[in-house]
Each structure stands twice: as structure tokens, then as C-alpha cells.
Enzyme design. Structure first.
Site, PDB file in Angstrom:
ATOM      1  N   ASN A   9       4.258 -13.008  31.612  1.00 40.88           N
ATOM      2  CA  ASN A   9       5.170 -14.154  31.597  1.00 40.88           C
ATOM      3  C   ASN A   9       5.132 -14.781  32.987  1.00 40.88           C
ATOM      4  O   ASN A   9       5.727 -14.255  33.921  1.00 40.88           O
ATOM      5  CB  ASN A   9       6.584 -13.665  31.245  1.00 40.88           C
ATOM      6  CG  ASN A   9       7.607 -14.784  31.318  1.00 40.88           C
ATOM      7  OD1 ASN A   9       7.254 -15.959  31.471  1.00 40.88           O
ATOM      8  ND2 ASN A   9       8.879 -14.429  31.207  1.00 40.88           N
ATOM      9  N   TRP A  10       4.401 -15.883  33.083  1.00 43.11           N
ATOM     10  CA  TRP A  10       4.237 -16.516  34.401  1.00 43.11           C
ATOM     11  C   TRP A  10       5.457 -17.322  34.830  1.00 43.11           C
ATOM     12  O   TRP A  10       5.513 -17.818  35.955  1.00 43.11           O
ATOM     13  CB  TRP A  10       2.995 -17.424  34.383  1.00 43.11           C
ATOM     14  CG  TRP A  10       1.695 -16.667  34.455  1.00 43.11           C
ATOM     15  CD1 TRP A  10       1.522 -15.313  34.506  1.00 43.11           C
ATOM     16  CD2 TRP A  10       0.371 -17.236  34.507  1.00 43.11           C
ATOM     17  NE1 TRP A  10       0.187 -15.003  34.581  1.00 43.11           N
ATOM     18  CE2 TRP A  10      -0.550 -16.165  34.581  1.00 43.11           C
ATOM     19  CE3 TRP A  10      -0.113 -18.547  34.489  1.00 43.11           C
ATOM     20  CZ2 TRP A  10      -1.931 -16.366  34.650  1.00 43.11           C
ATOM     21  CZ3 TRP A  10      -1.494 -18.747  34.546  1.00 43.11           C
ATOM     22  CH2 TRP A  10      -2.378 -17.664  34.632  1.00 43.11           C
ATOM     23  N   LYS A  11       6.402 -17.515  33.900  1.00 45.52           N
ATOM     24  CA  LYS A  11       7.628 -18.280  34.212  1.00 45.52           C
ATOM     25  C   LYS A  11       7.258 -19.639  34.796  1.00 45.52           C
ATOM     26  O   LYS A  11       6.261 -20.231  34.388  1.00 45.52           O
ATOM     27  CB  LYS A  11       8.540 -17.455  35.130  1.00 45.52           C
ATOM     28  CG  LYS A  11       8.802 -16.062  34.543  1.00 45.52           C
ATOM     29  CD  LYS A  11       9.922 -15.322  35.210  1.00 45.52           C
ATOM     30  CE  LYS A  11      10.094 -13.961  34.547  1.00 45.52           C
ATOM     31  NZ  LYS A  11      11.233 -13.219  35.048  1.00 45.52           N
ATOM     32  N   HIS A  93      14.288 -15.330  25.956  1.00 44.22           N
ATOM     33  CA  HIS A  93      14.235 -14.694  27.282  1.00 44.22           C
ATOM     34  C   HIS A  93      15.600 -14.831  27.965  1.00 44.22           C
ATOM     35  O   HIS A  93      16.277 -15.850  27.812  1.00 44.22           O
ATOM     36  CB  HIS A  93      13.141 -15.342  28.138  1.00 44.22           C
ATOM     37  CG  HIS A  93      12.876 -14.578  29.394  1.00 44.22           C
ATOM     38  ND1 HIS A  93      13.684 -14.684  30.504  1.00 44.22           N
ATOM     39  CD2 HIS A  93      11.924 -13.658  29.706  1.00 44.22           C
ATOM     40  CE1 HIS A  93      13.229 -13.870  31.444  1.00 44.22           C
ATOM     41  NE2 HIS A  93      12.157 -13.240  30.983  1.00 44.22           N
ATOM     42  N   GLU A  95      16.416 -15.552  30.847  1.00 43.44           N
ATOM     43  CA  GLU A  95      16.571 -16.738  31.700  1.00 43.44           C
ATOM     44  C   GLU A  95      16.897 -17.972  30.867  1.00 43.44           C
ATOM     45  O   GLU A  95      17.605 -18.867  31.320  1.00 43.44           O
ATOM     46  CB  GLU A  95      15.307 -16.920  32.559  1.00 43.44           C
ATOM     47  CG  GLU A  95      15.267 -15.858  33.669  1.00 43.44           C
ATOM     48  CD  GLU A  95      13.885 -15.460  34.133  1.00 43.44           C
ATOM     49  OE1 GLU A  95      12.910 -16.173  33.850  1.00 43.44           O
ATOM     50  OE2 GLU A  95      13.778 -14.403  34.792  1.00 43.44           O
ATOM     51  N   GLU A 167      14.435  -6.115  27.695  1.00 44.41           N
ATOM     52  CA  GLU A 167      14.435  -6.491  29.105  1.00 44.41           C
ATOM     53  C   GLU A 167      15.860  -6.442  29.643  1.00 44.41           C
ATOM     54  O   GLU A 167      16.601  -7.424  29.515  1.00 44.41           O
ATOM     55  CB  GLU A 167      13.880  -7.909  29.268  1.00 44.41           C
ATOM     56  CG  GLU A 167      12.452  -8.058  28.806  1.00 44.41           C
ATOM     57  CD  GLU A 167      11.753  -9.189  29.546  1.00 44.41           C
ATOM     58  OE1 GLU A 167      10.734  -8.910  30.192  1.00 44.41           O
ATOM     59  OE2 GLU A 167      12.238 -10.332  29.504  1.00 44.41           O
ATOM     60  N   GLY A 173      13.105  -9.188  37.772  1.00 43.69           N
ATOM     61  CA  GLY A 173      12.885  -9.851  39.055  1.00 43.69           C
ATOM     62  C   GLY A 173      13.658  -9.239  40.203  1.00 43.69           C
ATOM     63  O   GLY A 173      13.756  -9.818  41.277  1.00 43.69           O
ATOM     64  N   SER A 213      10.731  -5.812  36.183  1.00 44.61           N
ATOM     65  CA  SER A 213      10.159  -5.232  37.400  1.00 44.61           C
ATOM     66  C   SER A 213       9.060  -4.209  37.115  1.00 44.61           C
ATOM     67  O   SER A 213       8.927  -3.209  37.822  1.00 44.61           O
ATOM     68  CB  SER A 213      11.256  -4.623  38.279  1.00 44.61           C
ATOM     69  OG  SER A 213      12.159  -5.633  38.721  1.00 44.61           O
ATOM     70  N   GLY A 234       6.557  -9.997  34.459  1.00 44.28           N
ATOM     71  CA  GLY A 234       6.794 -11.267  35.132  1.00 44.28           C
ATOM     72  C   GLY A 234       6.045 -11.335  36.453  1.00 44.28           C
ATOM     73  O   GLY A 234       4.841 -11.595  36.503  1.00 44.28           O
ATOM     74  N   GLY A 235       6.756 -11.078  37.543  1.00 45.44           N
ATOM     75  CA  GLY A 235       6.203 -11.239  38.886  1.00 45.44           C
ATOM     76  C   GLY A 235       4.830 -10.601  39.079  1.00 45.44           C
ATOM     77  O   GLY A 235       3.918 -11.217  39.654  1.00 45.44           O
TER      78      GLY A 235
HETATM   79  P1  PGA Z   1       9.761  -9.335  36.154  1.00 50.30           P
HETATM   80  O1  PGA Z   1      10.092 -10.286  34.894  1.00 50.30           O
HETATM   81  O2  PGA Z   1       8.596  -8.488  35.745  1.00 50.30           O
HETATM   82  O3  PGA Z   1       9.449 -10.290  37.277  1.00 50.30           O
HETATM   83  O4  PGA Z   1      10.982  -8.518  36.401  1.00 50.30           O
HETATM   84  C1  PGA Z   1       9.989  -9.795  33.585  1.00 50.30           C
HETATM   85  C2  PGA Z   1      10.396 -10.847  32.612  1.00 50.30           C
HETATM   86  O5  PGA Z   1      11.334 -11.605  32.889  1.00 50.30           O
HETATM   87  O6  PGA Z   1       9.787 -10.990  31.534  1.00 50.30           O
END
Ligand code: PGA
Length: 261
Positions: A9-11, A93, A95, A167, A173, A213, A234-235
Site C-alpha cells: 500500500n503505497w498510500k 483502510h 486512514e 490492521e 505507521g 509496521s 505500507g512504509g
Molecule cells: P505501515 O502501513 O506498514 O506503514 O504501518 C500499513 C497500512 O496502513 O496498510
């Protein structure tokens, strides 16, 4: 048998100018027999990523989609617009729940559209820190699943390849990942919730991913759990070394579970 899925997930990162190169690098550095690899870039980077990974065994997903097919929804993207660009979609998600006010009811409608349009959904669920500290995480996730899935046809969702991503919001994050045992306990609770919604045997077949994370260092802890089928990353998914390490570990799990061909 459930697949092993590593979804990136590149956001809100990358641009059409640089996404293709990153996706190409990731495609060549993550070859992992038995592992389903998915990259979910921003909408405007979908075409570049699709072109970069074409024929390389990496699938492409969107990070969200609108619940209507077309109309006066300024700034939105619908399922038909994704045809030829993406075959997966992330829905619900945390977010989007937090910053776009998405409710379980709305997420359920998006799910219907995604499935009807042939997109494979990754439905995200997870509790916030106060809920976990109050011991309410199973109740919260159960309510999210009910809110999005109740009244929908389990067989159709299972046939569409629905994936659930657990999640915990406090782990996203933050560098503070859950423990493997927490993810495993929640994967069991998720399948129990699905069974209670009438999924019966299909509940056991739904892949459950962990997200929050995830790194090349801690992925092992999650994949060591038989009930956990991969990760939503994500990150770390923006760093080729990291995602390569994650996929390499996932390939070991795929081999151990008899998935690697
Ligand atoms: P993260 O994000 O790996 O940066 O914690 C995961 C996600 O939101 O899918």
C-alpha cells in the site's frame, strides 16, 4: 488452500514519473514462488505501475473506489474507471475511515461494487489503541465485519477472493507492530465472526493478512502463525530492500505450506 498475499500500500506516495521505475525494481527483486504480490499505488500511478509490472507476476490494486458507478461525485474514481488498470482494491483502510469518514455501511456498498466489477477486495479492519487497552478489539473488529458484510452473499464474496486485512490502527505507521500472537488470535476471531455471519466452511478459506509496521525483520513473526496468510505493507513497501526481504520470507512460508509450484 489459502494463498499467501503480500500487498504493498503505497498510500499518497510516488508520482507517475517515478512509480513505474519503483514498481519495476520491486517486481524483479521480489520474485517469490507461491506468493501473490500486489502493488497498490495512487490512482494516477496505476497505469505506470501496470505497464512496469506487465508479464512479471505482480498484480495491481487501487487504494479505494467509489460506491457509485458514475455521476456527480467530484474527485472520485469508480469501478468502471479502473478497468484495465487494477484487479484488486483496498477498502475500508483506517486512514479512509479516519480522514474521509468512511462507515462500515459505506464500505459494504463499495464492496458490492468492487465484487460486481470483478475487483478482488482487501477489506481492512482494526481497533484503535483505546479499544485494545480496554480489551475490546475482538468486539470492535467483529462489529466492523458485521457492518460491512452482513446481508451479503458469503459464497459470492468468497468466490470473488475477498481478503481481510487486520490492521490495528495503533500499529499503522508507528513502528510499533502487534505481536504475531495478537495477529493470530485476531485471525481466528475474524473467521469466527465470518462463521457467525453464515459463512460456514467459506470462513476457513478467507485469507487474513496482518498490517501495521510490517518490516523484513518482523514479517517472520506473523507468517509463523498458521492462521495469518500474508501482510498489507505500507512504509516498508516503498523500500525495495525491505519488500524484497518480506517477499523472500513469504516464499519460505509458501513452500512450507505446500503453495510453491
Ligand atoms: P505501515 O502501513 O506498514 O506503514 O504501518 C500499513 C497500512 O496502513 O496498510
Amino acid at each position: 488452500m489459502r494463498p499467501i498475499v503480500i500487498a504493498a500500500n503505497w498510500k499518497m506516495n510516488t508520482t507517475p514519473a517515478d512509480a513505474g521505475e519503483l514498481a519495476g525494481t520491486i517486481a524483479s527483486r521480489t520474485q517469490a514462488p507461491g506468493v501473490t504480490r500486489v502493488i497498490c499505488p495512487p490512482f494516477v500511478c496505476l497505469a505506470a505501475v501496470r505497464d512496469a509490472v506487465a508479464g512479471r507476476g505482480v498484480e495491481v490494486g487501487a487504494q479505494d473506489v467509489h460506491h457509485e458507478l458514475a455521476g456527480a461525485y467530484t474527485g472520485e474514481v469508480s469501478v468502471p474507471m479502473l478497468a484495465g488498470l487494477a484487479t484488486w482494491v483496498i477498502l475500508g483502510h483506517s486512514e479512509r475511515r479516519a480522514y474521509a469518514g468512511e462507515t462500515d455501511e459505506l464500505i459494504g456498498r463499495k464492496l458490492d461494487r468492487a465484487v460486481a466489477g470483478g475487483l478482488r477486495p482487501i477489506l481492512c479492519v482494526g481497533e484503535v489503541l483505546a479499544e485494545r487497552e480496554a480489551g475490546r478489539e475482538v468486539e470492535v473488529v467483529g462489529a466492523q465485519l458485521r457492518g460491512a458484510l452482513d446481508g451479503r452473499d458469503p459464497q459470492a464474496l468468497a468466490a470473488a477472493g475477498l481478503v481481510i486485512a487486520y490492521e490495528p490502527v495503533w500499529a499503522i505507521g508507528t513502528g510499533r507492530n502487534a505481536r504475531g500472537a495478537d495477529a493470530a488470535a485476531m485471525a481466528t476471531a475474524i473467521r469466527t465472526s465470518l462463521a457467525a455471519l453464515g459463512w460456514e466452511s467459506a470462513a476457513a478459506e478467507v485469507p487474513v493478512l496482518y498490517g501495521g509496521s510490517v518490516t523484513s525483520t518482523n514479517i517472520e513473526e506473523f507468517l509463523a502463525e498458521p492462521g495469518v496468510d500474508g501482510a498489507l505493507v505500507g512504509g516498508a513497501s516503498l523500500k525495495p530492500d525491505e519488500i524484497a526481504g518480506i517477499c523472500a520470507r513469504a516464499a519460505l512460508t509458501a513452500a512450507a505450506r505446500g503453495l510453491a509450484s
